[in-house]
Write a protein that holds these residues in place. Structure first.
Motif, PDB file in Angstrom:
ATOM      1  N   SER A 193       0.828  -1.212   0.000  1.00 21.62           N
ATOM      2  CA  SER A 193       0.000   0.000   0.000  1.00 21.62           C
ATOM      3  C   SER A 193       0.861   1.261   0.000  1.00 21.62           C
ATOM      4  CB  SER A 193      -1.009  -0.024   1.142  1.00 21.62           C
ATOM      5  OG  SER A 193      -0.356   0.178   2.359  1.00 21.62           O
ATOM      6  N   ASN A 194       2.039   1.245   0.616  1.00 22.60           N
ATOM      7  CA  ASN A 194       2.873   2.451   0.608  1.00 22.60           C
ATOM      8  C   ASN A 194       3.552   2.702  -0.729  1.00 22.60           C
ATOM      9  OD1 ASN A 194       2.282   3.268   3.189  1.00 22.60           O
ATOM     10  ND2 ASN A 194       3.993   2.176   4.108  1.00 22.60           N
ATOM     11  N   TYR A 195       3.791   1.654  -1.485  1.00 18.26           N
ATOM     12  CA  TYR A 195       4.488   1.847  -2.765  1.00 18.26           C
ATOM     13  C   TYR A 195       3.555   1.878  -3.970  1.00 18.26           C
ATOM     14  CZ  TYR A 195       9.202   1.777  -0.845  1.00 18.26           C
ATOM     15  OH  TYR A 195      10.358   2.112  -0.174  1.00 18.26           O
ATOM     16  N   GLN A 196       2.290   1.406  -3.796  1.00 21.55           N
ATOM     17  CA  GLN A 196       1.483   1.385  -5.022  1.00 21.55           C
ATOM     18  C   GLN A 196       0.914   2.771  -5.327  1.00 21.55           C
ATOM     19  OE1 GLN A 196      -1.400  -1.728  -4.555  1.00 21.55           O
ATOM     20  NE2 GLN A 196      -2.576  -0.630  -3.020  1.00 21.55           N
ATOM     21  N   THR A 197       0.723   3.041  -6.605  1.00 19.10           N
ATOM     22  CA  THR A 197       0.165   4.332  -7.010  1.00 19.10           C
ATOM     23  C   THR A 197      -1.316   4.345  -6.648  1.00 19.10           C
ATOM     24  OG1 THR A 197      -0.105   3.369  -9.183  1.00 19.10           O
ATOM     25  CG2 THR A 197       1.770   4.826  -8.890  1.00 19.10           C
ATOM     26  N   ASP A 198      -1.882   5.566  -6.577  1.00 19.20           N
ATOM     27  CA  ASP A 198      -3.265   5.686  -6.108  1.00 19.20           C
ATOM     28  C   ASP A 198      -4.277   5.204  -7.139  1.00 19.20           C
ATOM     29  OD1 ASP A 198      -2.187   6.774  -3.801  1.00 19.20           O
ATOM     30  OD2 ASP A 198      -2.069   8.752  -4.740  1.00 19.20           O
ATOM     31  N   ASP A 199      -3.894   5.237  -8.419  1.00 18.91           N
ATOM     32  CA  ASP A 199      -4.836   4.759  -9.439  1.00 18.91           C
ATOM     33  C   ASP A 199      -4.750   3.229  -9.549  1.00 18.91           C
ATOM     34  OD1 ASP A 199      -2.543   4.204 -10.930  1.00 18.91           O
ATOM     35  OD2 ASP A 199      -2.537   6.237 -11.747  1.00 18.91           O
ATOM     36  N   GLN A 200      -5.442   2.666 -10.501  1.00 23.62           N
ATOM     37  CA  GLN A 200      -5.492   1.207 -10.649  1.00 23.62           C
ATOM     38  C   GLN A 200      -4.441   0.720 -11.647  1.00 23.62           C
ATOM     39  OE1 GLN A 200      -8.046  -0.725  -8.955  1.00 23.62           O
ATOM     40  NE2 GLN A 200      -8.059   1.211  -7.841  1.00 23.62           N
TER      41      GLN A 200
ATOM     42  N   GLU B 250       1.054   0.024 -11.000  1.00 20.87           N
ATOM     43  CA  GLU B 250       2.434   0.488 -10.968  1.00 20.87           C
ATOM     44  C   GLU B 250       2.792   0.891  -9.541  1.00 20.87           C
ATOM     45  OE1 GLU B 250       3.090   3.406 -13.973  1.00 20.87           O
ATOM     46  OE2 GLU B 250       2.568   1.968 -15.547  1.00 20.87           O
ATOM     47  N   PHE B 251       4.076   1.108  -9.334  1.00 18.97           N
ATOM     48  CA  PHE B 251       4.552   1.465  -8.004  1.00 18.97           C
ATOM     49  C   PHE B 251       5.209   2.837  -8.050  1.00 18.97           C
ATOM     50  CE2 PHE B 251       4.418  -3.129  -8.083  1.00 18.97           C
ATOM     51  CZ  PHE B 251       3.864  -3.440  -6.860  1.00 18.97           C
ATOM     52  N   LYS B 252       5.195   3.503  -6.881  1.00 13.74           N
ATOM     53  CA  LYS B 252       5.806   4.829  -6.784  1.00 13.74           C
ATOM     54  C   LYS B 252       7.286   4.701  -6.436  1.00 13.74           C
ATOM     55  CE  LYS B 252       2.758   6.036  -3.618  1.00 13.74           C
ATOM     56  NZ  LYS B 252       1.722   6.613  -2.743  1.00 13.74           N
ATOM     57  N   ILE B 253       8.127   4.982  -7.400  1.00 14.98           N
ATOM     58  CA  ILE B 253       9.559   5.109  -7.113  1.00 14.98           C
ATOM     59  C   ILE B 253       9.969   6.423  -7.787  1.00 14.98           C
ATOM     60  CG2 ILE B 253      11.874   4.161  -7.509  1.00 14.98           C
ATOM     61  CD1 ILE B 253      10.350   2.244  -5.777  1.00 14.98           C
ATOM     62  N   ASP B 254      10.690   7.287  -7.061  1.00 17.37           N
ATOM     63  CA  ASP B 254      11.117   8.572  -7.633  1.00 17.37           C
ATOM     64  C   ASP B 254      11.757   8.377  -8.997  1.00 17.37           C
ATOM     65  OD1 ASP B 254      10.251  10.178  -5.696  1.00 17.37           O
ATOM     66  OD2 ASP B 254      12.219  10.544  -4.758  1.00 17.37           O
ATOM     67  N   THR B 255      11.351   9.206  -9.952  1.00 13.97           N
ATOM     68  CA  THR B 255      11.948   9.079 -11.283  1.00 13.97           C
ATOM     69  C   THR B 255      13.447   9.368 -11.237  1.00 13.97           C
ATOM     70  OG1 THR B 255      11.184  11.314 -11.702  1.00 13.97           O
ATOM     71  CG2 THR B 255       9.895   9.523 -12.674  1.00 13.97           C
ATOM     72  N   GLU B 256      13.863  10.210 -10.287  1.00  8.54           N
ATOM     73  CA  GLU B 256      15.316  10.469 -10.125  1.00  8.54           C
ATOM     74  C   GLU B 256      16.091   9.180  -9.875  1.00  8.54           C
ATOM     75  OE1 GLU B 256      17.238  13.487  -7.510  1.00  8.54           O
ATOM     76  OE2 GLU B 256      15.174  14.246  -7.373  1.00  8.54           O
ATOM     77  N   ILE B 257      15.508   8.327  -9.011  1.00  8.32           N
ATOM     78  CA  ILE B 257      16.174   7.051  -8.701  1.00  8.32           C
ATOM     79  C   ILE B 257      16.216   6.184  -9.952  1.00  8.32           C
ATOM     80  CG2 ILE B 257      16.055   4.926  -7.330  1.00  8.32           C
ATOM     81  CD1 ILE B 257      14.721   6.497  -5.093  1.00  8.32           C
TER      82      ILE B 257
END
Ligand code: F6R
Length: 361
Positions: A25-32, A35-42
């Motif tokens: 739940s902390n890494y998944q994006t809010d939409d369906q 995908e997962f949230k990882i900084d694009t910088e990383i």
């Protein structure tokens, strides 16, 4: 607090399914979008890399061994795990564009930090994956990803191991997507991590069974072996470390095919040999190795993925993708270590000679 638990170690093993769900739940994006949230910088920095160097100690190193396979399979980038205490002083030749991942539950391990200091002097890109925001290794690296495992109090690491594997899987999936790697695109990690959480729950609910097996196989034994190939070998190393540190049983994790090249001399009547069998390409070979040690009197046990199970196997794991089986197969081994220690009347949470965070080299 421990609540109703006799020891933190048991509480923390029981928390593993909840940690999986929290990571999801902390890494998944809010939409369906799956995908997962990882900084694009990383992701941008990692996409420049020609090799991923994973640096860690102890259990975190064992999580890094699994992570290296996840990165190679899902991102098509060479990846290798290294022991921090070795890497800093005997540094291998680096590739042209290395990217460094420091795995550390506490974020304070001196062996890992000395490597980070050296890598920073070389101005190379660094990421720390840690359970502790604002820890030393988090502050000193370019980027941080958190484990969200909650405080780990027991000296023996359990939920941080599975959290480290899961967060590396999330990172590998997103990097693979960014690089348009087919294996990553085809891998439904959100669904898989839900399956893992459910499977872990099923396993921790079977703890009475594992307590009996620990009694039958490990009580009164001076030594034991865990064997496996591929990811199962990586898990064998962690399973053996857990057993050693909390029950003081001299345990070794072995590549199943290597046992016959010498160490099989140690197999006697009743020596426990516990095999992990989740790798379809080598299951037949490892089953052969089990027969070899049985013929020398070993007391063998198998921990098997569903697809490979037979009527004679002791522990059958709930079904997940082959890349994620370590997240399930380690749980019986963590519980064996716990119950073997309990049965010997030891202080499970505070094994002798050990500290939770090792701040000297
Ligand atoms: C084993 C254990 C240690 C740590 C190691 C690294 O159960 O806890 O092997 O894994 O000291 O610690 P971190 O992850 O804090 O860098």
């Amino acid at each position: 607090s421990k609540g109703t638990y006799p020891y933190y170690m048991l509480k923390e093993i029981d928390e593993e399914p909840a940690v999986m769900r929290r990571i999801l739940s902390n890494y998944q994006t809010d939409d369906q979008s799956h995908e997962f949230k990882i900084d694009t910088e990383i992701l941008d920095a990692m996409q420049q890399a020609d090799k991923l160097y994973i640096v860690a100690a102890g259990t975190s190193y064992h999580a890094g061994l699994v992570g290296a396979t996840l990165f190679e399979k899902l991102t098509d980038t060479p990846a290798e795990a290294y022991l921090a205490s070795e890497f800093g002083y005997h540094m291998p030749l680096l590739t042209k564009h290395p990217f460094f991942i420091f795995l550390t539950q506490s974020g304070e391990t001196a062996d890992s930090r000395q490597v980070l200091v050296k890598i920073n002097q070389m101005h190379l890109p660094t990421l720390t994956i840690t359970n502790v925001p604002n820890s030393t290794l988090s502050r000193e690296a370019d980027y941080t990803l958190l484990l969200y495992a909650g405080p780990e109090i027991a000296v023996a690491s359990t939920k941080a191991y599975t959290a480290q594997i899961a967060v590396q899987a999330v990172l590998a999936k997103e990097l693979g997507e960014a690089k348009h790697v087919q294996a990553a695109q085809a891998f439904d990690l959100q669904q898989q991590l839900s399956l893992v959480a459910a499977g872990q729950q099923q396993l921790v609910d079977e703890k009475d069974h594992f307590k009996e097996l620990a009694h039958d196989y490990l009580a009164d034994q001076p030594s034991a072996f865990y064997i496996g190939r591929g990811l199962d070998y990586d898990v064998s190393l962690e399973a053996a470390l857990k057993l050693k540190e909390v029950s003081y049983i001299l345990a070794e994790g072995f590549a199943a095919g290597e046992l016959k090249h010498g160490t099989i001399a140690l197999i006697q009547d009743n020596t426990p040999v516990i095999a992990f069998l989740t790798d379809p390409t080598t299951v037949g070979l490892t089953r052969g190795n089990i027969k070899e040690v049985q013929a020398r009197g070993a007391h063998t046990m198998t921990i098997v993925s569903q697809a490979l199970a037979t009527a004679d196997d002791q522990i059958i794991l709930p079904d997940v993708d082959d890349l994620l089986t370590p997240l399930l197969s380690i749980i019986p081994a963590q519980l064996f270590a716990y119950y073997a220690s309990l049965e010997k009347g030891l202080d499970v949470d505070k094994p002798r000679n050990l500290a939770k965070s090792v701040t000297v080299e």
